[in-house]
Design an enzyme around this catalytic site. Structure first.
Site, PDB file in Angstrom:
ATOM      1  N   ASP A   1       0.825  -1.213   0.000  1.00 44.79           N
ATOM      2  CA  ASP A   1       0.000   0.000   0.000  1.00 44.79           C
ATOM      3  C   ASP A   1       0.856   1.259   0.000  1.00 44.79           C
ATOM      4  O   ASP A   1       0.597   2.191  -0.750  1.00 44.79           O
ATOM      5  CB  ASP A   1      -0.927   0.011   1.220  1.00 44.79           C
TER       6      ASP A   1
ATOM      7  N   HIS B   1       1.741  17.698   1.231  1.00 40.46           N
ATOM      8  CA  HIS B   1       1.642  16.577   0.296  1.00 40.46           C
ATOM      9  C   HIS B   1       2.018  15.261   0.979  1.00 40.46           C
ATOM     10  O   HIS B   1       2.853  15.239   1.886  1.00 40.46           O
ATOM     11  CB  HIS B   1       2.545  16.805  -0.919  1.00 40.46           C
TER      12      HIS B   1
ATOM     13  N   HIS C   1       5.453  14.057   1.887  1.00 34.96           N
ATOM     14  CA  HIS C   1       6.141  14.790   2.963  1.00 34.96           C
ATOM     15  C   HIS C   1       5.488  14.608   4.330  1.00 34.96           C
ATOM     16  O   HIS C   1       6.139  14.837   5.346  1.00 34.96           O
ATOM     17  CB  HIS C   1       6.215  16.278   2.617  1.00 34.96           C
TER      18      HIS C   1
ATOM     19  N   ASP D   1      15.506  21.318  -3.519  1.00 31.77           N
ATOM     20  CA  ASP D   1      14.635  20.406  -4.261  1.00 31.77           C
ATOM     21  C   ASP D   1      15.211  20.148  -5.656  1.00 31.77           C
ATOM     22  O   ASP D   1      15.432  21.078  -6.424  1.00 31.77           O
ATOM     23  CB  ASP D   1      13.249  21.069  -4.341  1.00 31.77           C
TER      24      ASP D   1
ATOM     25  N   HIS E   1      -1.396  20.411 -16.898  1.00 39.06           N
ATOM     26  CA  HIS E   1      -0.619  20.323 -15.656  1.00 39.06           C
ATOM     27  C   HIS E   1       0.673  21.112 -15.813  1.00 39.06           C
ATOM     28  O   HIS E   1       1.288  21.113 -16.881  1.00 39.06           O
ATOM     29  CB  HIS E   1      -0.269  18.873 -15.319  1.00 39.06           C
ATOM     30  N   VAL E   2       1.065  21.799 -14.759  1.00 39.32           N
ATOM     31  CA  VAL E   2       2.431  22.323 -14.659  1.00 39.32           C
ATOM     32  C   VAL E   2       3.012  21.817 -13.350  1.00 39.32           C
ATOM     33  O   VAL E   2       2.291  21.562 -12.389  1.00 39.32           O
ATOM     34  CB  VAL E   2       2.505  23.869 -14.717  1.00 39.32           C
ATOM     35  N   SER E   3       4.307  21.672 -13.340  1.00 37.96           N
ATOM     36  CA  SER E   3       4.977  21.093 -12.178  1.00 37.96           C
ATOM     37  C   SER E   3       4.968  22.068 -10.998  1.00 37.96           C
ATOM     38  O   SER E   3       4.862  23.289 -11.165  1.00 37.96           O
ATOM     39  CB  SER E   3       6.419  20.736 -12.546  1.00 37.96           C
ATOM     40  N   GLY E   4       5.123  21.497  -9.820  1.00 43.06           N
ATOM     41  CA  GLY E   4       5.255  22.313  -8.612  1.00 43.06           C
ATOM     42  C   GLY E   4       6.694  22.495  -8.194  1.00 43.06           C
ATOM     43  O   GLY E   4       6.961  22.963  -7.083  1.00 43.06           O
ATOM     44  N   HIS E   5       7.632  22.119  -9.079  1.00 47.05           N
ATOM     45  CA  HIS E   5       9.047  22.123  -8.700  1.00 47.05           C
ATOM     46  C   HIS E   5       9.866  23.043  -9.596  1.00 47.05           C
ATOM     47  O   HIS E   5       9.591  23.176 -10.791  1.00 47.05           O
ATOM     48  CB  HIS E   5       9.607  20.699  -8.783  1.00 47.05           C
TER      49      HIS E   5
ATOM     50  N   ASP F   1       1.522  -3.076   4.296  1.00 49.20           N
ATOM     51  CA  ASP F   1       0.670  -4.005   3.558  1.00 49.20           C
ATOM     52  C   ASP F   1      -0.544  -4.298   4.436  1.00 49.20           C
ATOM     53  O   ASP F   1      -0.465  -5.077   5.376  1.00 49.20           O
ATOM     54  CB  ASP F   1       1.444  -5.289   3.255  1.00 49.20           C
TER      55      ASP F   1
END
Length: 558
Positions: free
Chosen positions: A58, A83, A86, A202, A370-374, A449
């Site tokens: 899982d 998120h 994290h 990052d 979508h655009v990245s968050g990084h 699991d």
């Protein structure tokens, strides 16, 4: 290199040790431990989602082994944002010691408190804000606003007697963010002037040139797709991606559609975000599932989880026709998120399933949804130039991302001998502002699991893969141990190998002969006879069928 390093000695007094327990060489499972003068500070405690070669798993947790016996020394866990990669492992850490303080922004702590409620843990939390400072034992902390794909993200500067570190968490430099909250480059510059000895930045997009596109560039695309859609629209994203949900709500409202949130975590998180003012819900736009079912198909948008192809998430269940919402001709499905490395096959399986049902599937590969968050390479270069750190240790990303980040550090003037590419378990000591590698812990994956944590091993997963890919053969035989003569059997049964057990008729005589030969060579014990049966069947299967199934021999004394 790291595998040959010895396990690190206890850290000297006055030295700051940085020990990543997850998040290096992978995208997820982010967790870093800082130690000085016998006290520990943890930054982030996240999970990694399983890949297709980890059946039945899982979640994957960081390996707590190096600190498991030292939890009384932990002064706090700092959570940079909300998120799952994290905060997702926090419940499993607090199971070991429930009163470890959690520090983070209001939204981050609200997300983790709701998650911990499901685990029946009431945490001790302390809200911090950008610009704020905290003194926790030997750690002097300052929090800096950073922009990410979730509101209220923070970087943390950690000052100690051994030197100063800046940990970015996940960040980018969106110049027109949806919530008007910029990455605080003025604070970066001030910290740089004061002196940062080690920059933990990052790395996730470090190998992407230029700058990450603006988050708000997605709004018009979503608006256009929703406006053109003839029937229902289903949009999948992370359950904590508040900015994306905001854009969906705005686009749906503009096109006269209602929005229904699907998935327990999506409903929970967006309720929290709305209560804290981070999600601005247009009047009367949200409806529940029962209300949505009564609306015309061209007047509803479903906002769901499952953008990574997770088997139990809403979108996968729709693709498998296991959800109350049945996807059909004319429906539009939008995957409004990035592909986490390792999830590609699962995601494309879902896309193919939805397409087969008649849906038009819009994703990052065919539209700008979508655009990245990084931060991409250009943004990282800006950060290095503004901060002017004396050393760098790239975090958050696979090895190719870390190497790209390290190259940016060197290009902007960080001395090569102070740029450290570490692995999970690499202990880096900062002494008088100079970082050196102190050793390597042998860390592994900790699998969740069902209700078991850490009980599933890599050997178990190998067995599961063999069962899934190669099949299973069981052999029962009763023998006279003295002569090796078969009294009953051999009875052979297979699953996932051959449709008809008659295929084994040719190997039965070989088993009988092998058992007699073993007895004539002095074999008396049943364990050795079992090994003889396993080798005989294994050799035959491999030679005749080019397969390596799991073979389970049962040999008893008659």
């Amino acid at each position: 290199m790291a595998e040959q390093l010895p396990e690190p000695r206890p850290v000297d007094r006055g030295t700051l040790r940085i020990l990543p327990l997850g998040g290096l060489g992978e995208v997820g499972r982010n967790m870093t431990v800082f130690e000085i003068d016998g006290k520990l500070l943890i930054v982030d405690c996240g999970v990694l989602f399983p890949e297709t070669d980890q059946p039945g798993v899982d979640l994957i947790l960081p390996d707590f082994a190096p600190i498991r016996d030292r939890l009384d020394d932990v002064v706090a866990v700092v959570l940079t944002h909300g998120h799952e990669d994290h905060i997702g492992a926090v419940p499993y850490l607090l199971r070991l010691k429930r009163d470890i303080p959690l520090l983070g922004s209001a939204l981050t702590l609200a997300f983790i408190e709701a998650k911990l409620q499901e685990h029946r843990i009431k945490p001790y939390t302390h809200v911090v804000k950008e610009g704020g400072t905290e003194q926790l034992g030997p750690f002097d902390l300052e929090f800096v606003a950073v922009n990410h794909s979730i509101p209220d993200a923070l970087a943390v500067a950690i000052r100690t007697a051994a030197g100063s570190v800046l940990h970015t968490g996940d960040f980018k430099m969106d110049q027109l963010p949806l919530d008007d909250r910029l990455t605080d480059l003025r604070a970066f510059a001030r910290l740089g002037e004061q002196g940062i000895d080690l920059f933990l930045a990052d790395s996730t997009n470090a190998d992407v040139p230029g700058f990450t596109p603006l988050e708000r560039s997605i709004g018009p695309v979503l608006d256009d797709v929703i406006r053109r859609a003839p029937r229902r629209v289903v949009i999948a994203s992370f359950s904590s991606h508040v900015h994306r949900v905001q854009q969906v709500l705005d686009a749906a409202h503009k096109n006269g559609r209602k929005v229904a949130l699907l998935g327990r975590s999506m409903v929970r998180n967006m309720g929290i975000a709305a209560d804290l003012g981070h999600l601005k819900v247009p009047q009367d736009v949200l409806v529940d599932l029962k209300q949505a079912a009564k609306l015309p198909d061209d007047r509803i948008v479903y906002m769901s989880t499952g953008s990574q192809g997770e088997p139990m998430a809403v979108l996968s269940r729709m693709a498998n026709m296991e959800h109350s919402i049945e996807i059909g001709e004319g429906d539009t499905v939008i995957l409004a998120s990035s592909l986490i490395p390792g999830n590609e096959n699962s995601v494309y399986r879902v896309i193919n399933g939805l397409t087969k049902l008649g849906a038009t599937v819009v994703h990052k590969g065919n539209a700008k949804v979508h655009v990245s968050g990084h931060a991409a390479a250009g943004e990282l270069m800006y950060a290095y130039n503004i901060l002017k750190p004396k050393g760098a240790m790239p975090v958050h990303g696979e090895i190719r991302h870390q190497v790209a980040n390290a190259q940016i550090a060197k290009d902007t003037g960080v001395p090569e001998d102070r740029v450290i590419i570490a692995e999970n378990g690499t202990a880096v000591d900062l002494r008088a502002g100079v970082p050196t590698v102190a050793g390597q812990y042998d860390l592994g994956f900790v699998y969740v699991d069902g209700s078991s944590v850490g009980e599933i091993t890599d050997a178990d997963l190998k067995d599961r893969r063999i069962l899934a890919e190669e099949g299973f053969i069981s052999i029962f035989v009763a023998i006279d141990p003295a002569t090796g003569r078969c009294v009953v059997g051999p009875e052979i049964h297979a699953r996932g190998f051959a449709e008809d057990d008659e295929v084994f008729e040719k190997v039965r005589p070989q088993i009988v002969e092998a058992l007699r030969d073993a007895a004539s060579n002095g074999t008396k014990d049943l364990h050795t006879y079992r090994q003889v049966v396993r080798r005989t069947v294994g050799r035959w299967v491999n030679t005749k069928h080019r397969r390596r199934p799991m073979i389970v021999p049962v040999v008893v004394s008659a």
